[in-house]
Design a protein around this motif. Structure first.
Motif, PDB file in Angstrom:
ATOM      1  N   ARG A   1       0.833  -1.200   0.000  1.00  0.00           N
ATOM      2  CA  ARG A   1       0.000   0.000   0.000  1.00  0.00           C
ATOM      3  C   ARG A   1       0.873   1.257   0.000  1.00  0.00           C
ATOM      4  NH1 ARG A   1      -2.146   3.590   3.813  1.00  0.00           N
ATOM      5  NH2 ARG A   1      -4.239   4.352   3.308  1.00  0.00           N
ATOM      6  N   THR A   2       1.951   1.234   0.768  1.00  0.00           N
ATOM      7  CA  THR A   2       2.820   2.404   0.876  1.00  0.00           C
ATOM      8  C   THR A   2       3.435   2.783  -0.465  1.00  0.00           C
ATOM      9  OG1 THR A   2       3.332   1.941   3.197  1.00  0.00           O
ATOM     10  CG2 THR A   2       4.890   3.328   1.983  1.00  0.00           C
ATOM     11  N   VAL A   3       3.858   1.790  -1.244  1.00  0.00           N
ATOM     12  CA  VAL A   3       4.458   2.062  -2.553  1.00  0.00           C
ATOM     13  C   VAL A   3       3.481   2.826  -3.443  1.00  0.00           C
ATOM     14  CG1 VAL A   3       5.279   1.013  -4.688  1.00  0.00           C
ATOM     15  CG2 VAL A   3       6.053   0.123  -2.484  1.00  0.00           C
ATOM     16  N   PHE A   4       2.225   2.406  -3.437  1.00  0.00           N
ATOM     17  CA  PHE A   4       1.235   3.049  -4.303  1.00  0.00           C
ATOM     18  C   PHE A   4       0.775   4.397  -3.743  1.00  0.00           C
ATOM     19  CE2 PHE A   4       1.100  -1.345  -5.750  1.00  0.00           C
ATOM     20  CZ  PHE A   4       1.143  -1.162  -7.131  1.00  0.00           C
ATOM     21  N   MET A   5       0.823   4.550  -2.427  1.00  0.00           N
ATOM     22  CA  MET A   5       0.571   5.870  -1.839  1.00  0.00           C
ATOM     23  C   MET A   5       1.645   6.851  -2.295  1.00  0.00           C
ATOM     24  SD  MET A   5      -2.121   6.308   0.182  1.00  0.00           S
ATOM     25  CE  MET A   5      -1.658   7.501   1.446  1.00  0.00           C
ATOM     26  N   VAL A   6       2.876   6.383  -2.371  1.00  0.00           N
ATOM     27  CA  VAL A   6       3.990   7.212  -2.839  1.00  0.00           C
ATOM     28  C   VAL A   6       3.736   7.679  -4.276  1.00  0.00           C
ATOM     29  CG1 VAL A   6       6.407   7.088  -3.565  1.00  0.00           C
ATOM     30  CG2 VAL A   6       5.754   6.310  -1.282  1.00  0.00           C
ATOM     31  N   ILE A   7       3.253   6.776  -5.116  1.00  0.00           N
ATOM     32  CA  ILE A   7       2.985   7.121  -6.517  1.00  0.00           C
ATOM     33  C   ILE A   7       1.913   8.200  -6.608  1.00  0.00           C
ATOM     34  CG2 ILE A   7       2.019   6.223  -8.686  1.00  0.00           C
ATOM     35  CD1 ILE A   7       3.438   3.580  -8.054  1.00  0.00           C
TER      36      ILE A   7
END
Length: 353
Positions: free
Chosen positions: A62-68
């Motif tokens: 989830r964190t990776v896609f929040m970063v995007i």
């Protein structure tokens, strides 16, 4: 992550993506996030006993896609926008008043009408700062399941009611329902390594300096600095933005595990009272500001809508307004809300009766 967890996570994401695509076909606002949230939330509520014990959607994914998503919003910040910040001081002042009045009003709704204990009512009523509200509420002894549900329902209600209301007002869809996107047409994945590098670096710095919602605001600020300085171009394709929304929506929906129908019904009508009151308050603030500034009423209204930073940015885009202006107002609202509840938690602890 075990093989079973990875396979279940992949299956949940696939089902949620299909629901998000269906939601886009019927022009729901923020369809990939809202559709995936509805799908995973339904699974969490009605099929939780069939899931592996203690299953949690992997937060690292989830964190990776929040970063995007954070980088995507940050690329909309321009030098012209930054130079216009002094002209927003009046609306920021009004937004400050909005946060304190809205939080007080929500506390009374959840405490007096909903019958929640003090910490649950206080942290359920915050008009922003989702993750901080959950963390501080848990420390204060709030009912975490109810608190989680109320905070998510606030966001769902706002990202649904505001675009639908404006669509009915204008007689045409707005925001993501109108096909608007913050992604750049024709973009591919050539910039993805740089996007992740800048985004993850921004998140790390944001976490170290305790930015609210650092997974989003850190990458957003880092991307804004890179974009404004002209150091790099950070285009992202639409399908990646859609996938990011699916992953975020799926992870949010899985937090509804363990809730029952009666609790959800009570939370739903309390959400209607709370969000309805905040939108009415935001409308009054927007009407007042239209008499004092040159900013259009609809742009001010979505700037005061308490939730859904991405969707409000999409609505702004469909109104031919810079979504970064709206985003700045929402970031300020979140920062102010986090500061307010942090001070209250320190100097006036919320203890259960």
């Amino acid at each position: 992550m075990t093989y079973q967890t990875a396979l279940l996570t992949l299956a949940l994401t696939a089902f949620s993506a299909a629901t998000g695509y269906a939601a886009s076909l019927i022009h729901l606002p923020l369809p990939f996030m809202l559709g995936s949230l509805i799908c995973s939330g339904t699974i969490a509520v009605f099929f939780a006993p069939r899931l592996p014990a203690n299953y949690r959607f992997p937060m690292k994914i989830r964190t990776v896609f929040m970063v995007i998503i954070g980088v995507m919003i940050g690329t909309r910040v321009t030098a012209d926008l930054l130079s216009s910040i002094p002209s927003m001081l009046l609306s920021f002042t009004m937004l400050t008043l909005f946060v304190f009045v809205a939080h007080g009003m929500n506390y009374m709704i959840f405490r007096r009408i909903g019958g929640y204990d003090r910490p649950t009512a206080f942290y359920s009523g915050t008009p922003g700062g989702l993750m901080e509200s959950l963390a501080l509420g848990e420390e204060a002894g709030a009912d975490v399941a109810i608190l989680t549900m109320q905070q998510f329902m606030r966001i769902i209600a706002v990202i649904t009611m505001v675009p639908l209301g404006l669509s009915m007002w204008y007689g045409a869809p707005v925001g993501s329902a109108s096909g608007q996107s913050l992604a750049r047409a024709g973009a591919d994945l050539h910039a993805l390594p740089l996007v992740l590098l800048i985004g993850l670096g921004g998140m790390w710095i944001g976490t170290k300096i305790h930015l609210p919602a650092a997974q989003l605001t850190g990458p957003m600020l880092a991307a804004a600095i890179v974009t404004v300085s002209g150091a790099a171009d950070l285009p992202l394709p639409q399908w990646l933005i859609n996938l990011s929304q699916v992953v975020i929506g799926t992870s949010l929906g899985m937090r509804f595990a363990g809730l029952n129908g009666s609790l959800m019904i009570r939370a739903a009508w309390l959400t209607v009272l709370s969000v309805g009151g905040m939108l009415a308050l935001g409308t009054l603030c927007a009407l007042a500001l239209t008499q004092l500034t040159d900013t259009p009423f609809d742009v001010l209204l979505i700037s005061f809508a308490p939730g859904g930073v991405t969707e409000m940015g999409l609505v702004a885009l469909s109104l031919h307004a810079n979504p970064a202006i709206v985003t700045l107002h929402h970031i300020y609202r979140i920062i102010l809300t986090v500061l307010e509840m942090s001070v209250m938690a320190r100097f006036r602890p919320m203890n259960k009766p």
